[in-house]
Each structure stands twice: as C-alpha cells, then as structure tokens.
Write a protein that holds these residues in place. Structure first.
Motif, PDB file in Angstrom:
ATOM      1  N   THR A   1      38.552  59.045  18.605  1.00  0.00           N
ATOM      2  CA  THR A   1      38.089  57.684  18.967  1.00  0.00           C
ATOM      3  C   THR A   1      38.919  56.955  20.205  1.00  0.00           C
ATOM      4  OG1 THR A   1      36.890  57.451  16.856  1.00  0.00           O
ATOM      5  CG2 THR A   1      36.973  55.689  18.125  1.00  0.00           C
ATOM      6  N   LEU A   2      38.143  56.636  21.122  1.00  0.00           N
ATOM      7  CA  LEU A   2      39.103  56.065  22.233  1.00  0.00           C
ATOM      8  C   LEU A   2      38.192  54.708  22.455  1.00  0.00           C
ATOM      9  CD1 LEU A   2      39.036  59.259  23.036  1.00  0.00           C
ATOM     10  CD2 LEU A   2      41.020  58.157  24.649  1.00  0.00           C
ATOM     11  N   HIS A   3      39.153  53.588  22.634  1.00  0.00           N
ATOM     12  CA  HIS A   3      38.520  52.354  22.950  1.00  0.00           C
ATOM     13  C   HIS A   3      39.327  51.963  24.295  1.00  0.00           C
ATOM     14  CE1 HIS A   3      37.748  52.273  18.713  1.00  0.00           C
ATOM     15  NE2 HIS A   3      36.393  51.744  19.002  1.00  0.00           N
ATOM     16  N   SER A   4      38.391  51.576  25.268  1.00  0.00           N
ATOM     17  CA  SER A   4      39.148  51.236  26.484  1.00  0.00           C
ATOM     18  C   SER A   4      38.354  50.130  26.964  1.00  0.00           C
ATOM     19  CB  SER A   4      39.134  52.258  27.497  1.00  0.00           C
ATOM     20  OG  SER A   4      37.595  52.414  27.852  1.00  0.00           O
ATOM     21  N   LYS A   5      39.210  49.378  28.168  1.00  0.00           N
ATOM     22  CA  LYS A   5      38.798  48.273  28.882  1.00  0.00           C
ATOM     23  C   LYS A   5      38.520  48.877  30.303  1.00  0.00           C
ATOM     24  CE  LYS A   5      39.969  43.713  30.255  1.00  0.00           C
ATOM     25  NZ  LYS A   5      40.895  42.554  30.318  1.00  0.00           N
ATOM     26  N   LEU A   6      37.380  48.574  30.913  1.00  0.00           N
ATOM     27  CA  LEU A   6      37.006  48.946  32.280  1.00  0.00           C
ATOM     28  C   LEU A   6      37.784  48.157  33.242  1.00  0.00           C
ATOM     29  CD1 LEU A   6      33.237  49.714  31.708  1.00  0.00           C
ATOM     30  CD2 LEU A   6      35.091  51.175  31.725  1.00  0.00           C
ATOM     31  N   GLY A   7      38.244  48.678  34.356  1.00  0.00           N
ATOM     32  CA  GLY A   7      38.768  47.982  35.405  1.00  0.00           C
ATOM     33  C   GLY A   7      38.232  46.436  35.802  1.00  0.00           C
ATOM     34  N   GLU A   8      38.812  45.824  36.400  1.00  0.00           N
ATOM     35  CA  GLU A   8      38.245  44.447  36.948  1.00  0.00           C
ATOM     36  C   GLU A   8      37.499  44.598  38.049  1.00  0.00           C
ATOM     37  OE1 GLU A   8      38.501  41.765  34.926  1.00  0.00           O
ATOM     38  OE2 GLU A   8      39.788  42.916  33.396  1.00  0.00           O
ATOM     39  N   THR A   9      36.260  45.252  37.785  1.00  0.00           N
ATOM     40  CA  THR A   9      35.488  45.339  39.157  1.00  0.00           C
ATOM     41  C   THR A   9      34.115  44.434  39.117  1.00  0.00           C
ATOM     42  OG1 THR A   9      33.823  47.153  38.041  1.00  0.00           O
ATOM     43  CG2 THR A   9      36.059  48.073  39.288  1.00  0.00           C
ATOM     44  N   SER A  10      33.379  44.308  40.119  1.00  0.00           N
ATOM     45  CA  SER A  10      32.425  43.609  40.228  1.00  0.00           C
ATOM     46  C   SER A  10      31.193  44.171  39.430  1.00  0.00           C
ATOM     47  CB  SER A  10      32.102  43.157  41.664  1.00  0.00           C
ATOM     48  OG  SER A  10      31.793  44.413  42.354  1.00  0.00           O
ATOM     49  N   ALA A  11      31.125  45.552  39.268  1.00  0.00           N
ATOM     50  CA  ALA A  11      29.965  45.998  38.691  1.00  0.00           C
ATOM     51  C   ALA A  11      30.529  47.190  37.717  1.00  0.00           C
ATOM     52  CB  ALA A  11      29.010  47.173  40.070  1.00  0.00           C
ATOM     53  N   PRO A  12      30.938  46.627  36.445  1.00  0.00           N
ATOM     54  CA  PRO A  12      31.455  47.461  35.360  1.00  0.00           C
ATOM     55  C   PRO A  12      30.212  48.568  34.954  1.00  0.00           C
ATOM     56  CG  PRO A  12      30.926  45.068  34.398  1.00  0.00           C
ATOM     57  CD  PRO A  12      30.841  45.161  36.208  1.00  0.00           C
ATOM     58  N   GLU A  13      29.290  48.159  35.410  1.00  0.00           N
ATOM     59  CA  GLU A  13      27.812  49.115  34.922  1.00  0.00           C
ATOM     60  C   GLU A  13      28.097  50.511  35.704  1.00  0.00           C
ATOM     61  OE1 GLU A  13      26.740  46.202  36.588  1.00  0.00           O
ATOM     62  OE2 GLU A  13      27.231  45.213  34.759  1.00  0.00           O
TER      63      GLU A  13
END
Length: 110
Positions: A79-91
C-alpha cells in the motif's frame, strides 16, 4: 531456482502462474483530490515492483507519504499513499501516473 535468480536480479518480470505460490500482480488506484492510494497485490516473486512504483512516483514529482506491505501466505499486499505535485490539474497528473503504473504492473507478467 530460476525464479529466485530472476527475482534477485530484478529482471522486471513476474510469473503469471498461480501454482507453486506464484500470483499474477494486480493494482488498484484510488485518487482523492491531490492524494493517491495504490494497492498492489503480488506473489512472493514480484516484490521488486514495490520499490519500482515508489521510484515512478518520485520521477513524476509525487511525494510518497506512506508505504507499507504485509504478507499473507504467498500473497504480498503493498500500500502506497502519495501526495500529487502542486499542479493546476491534479486529475491529469493522477491519470498520467495511473496509466504508467498500470502499464508497468501488467507488462511485468511473463
């Protein structure tokens, strides 16, 4: 012995057999805003995939905030939990990472 050698050398392939304790890998990806959870289920012969997926997250600019695994019989649950980068379109970022992960996991079956 050959399977152990392949695993130790990290040849990037897992067995598709379910006999002898080997299991084809499967991945589930859940995205919640800027957070992504990946659940990877593998056999004992595919443990290299765990570190490879962490590497992929780092390459894509996502931060792995928690990573764990457990073994039950001949099945490994990662199991991995991550935070996506600070982009304007995380989707879009989540879709790109998800596609890359799925391609890696399912192409790793020999």
């Amino acid at each position: 012995m050959k399977q152990k050698k392949n695993w130790l050398t990290g040849d990037g392939k897992c067995s598709s057999s379910t006999m002898g304790g080997l299991k084809s890998p499967d991945v589930e990806i859940h995205v919640m805003g800027s957070a992504m959870e990946v659940v990877l289920v593998t056999g004992l012969d595919c443990q290299f995939m765990f570190t490879e997926i962490i590497r992929m997250f780092r390459e894509e600019g996502a931060e792995v905030v928690n990573a764990s695994f457990s073994i039950q019989d001949n099945t490994v649950f990662h199991t991995l939990h991550s935070k996506l980068g600070e982009t304007s379109a995380p989707e879009d970022e989540a879709a790109r990472i998800s596609e890359k992960l799925k391609k890696f996991v399912y192409s790793s079956v020999s």
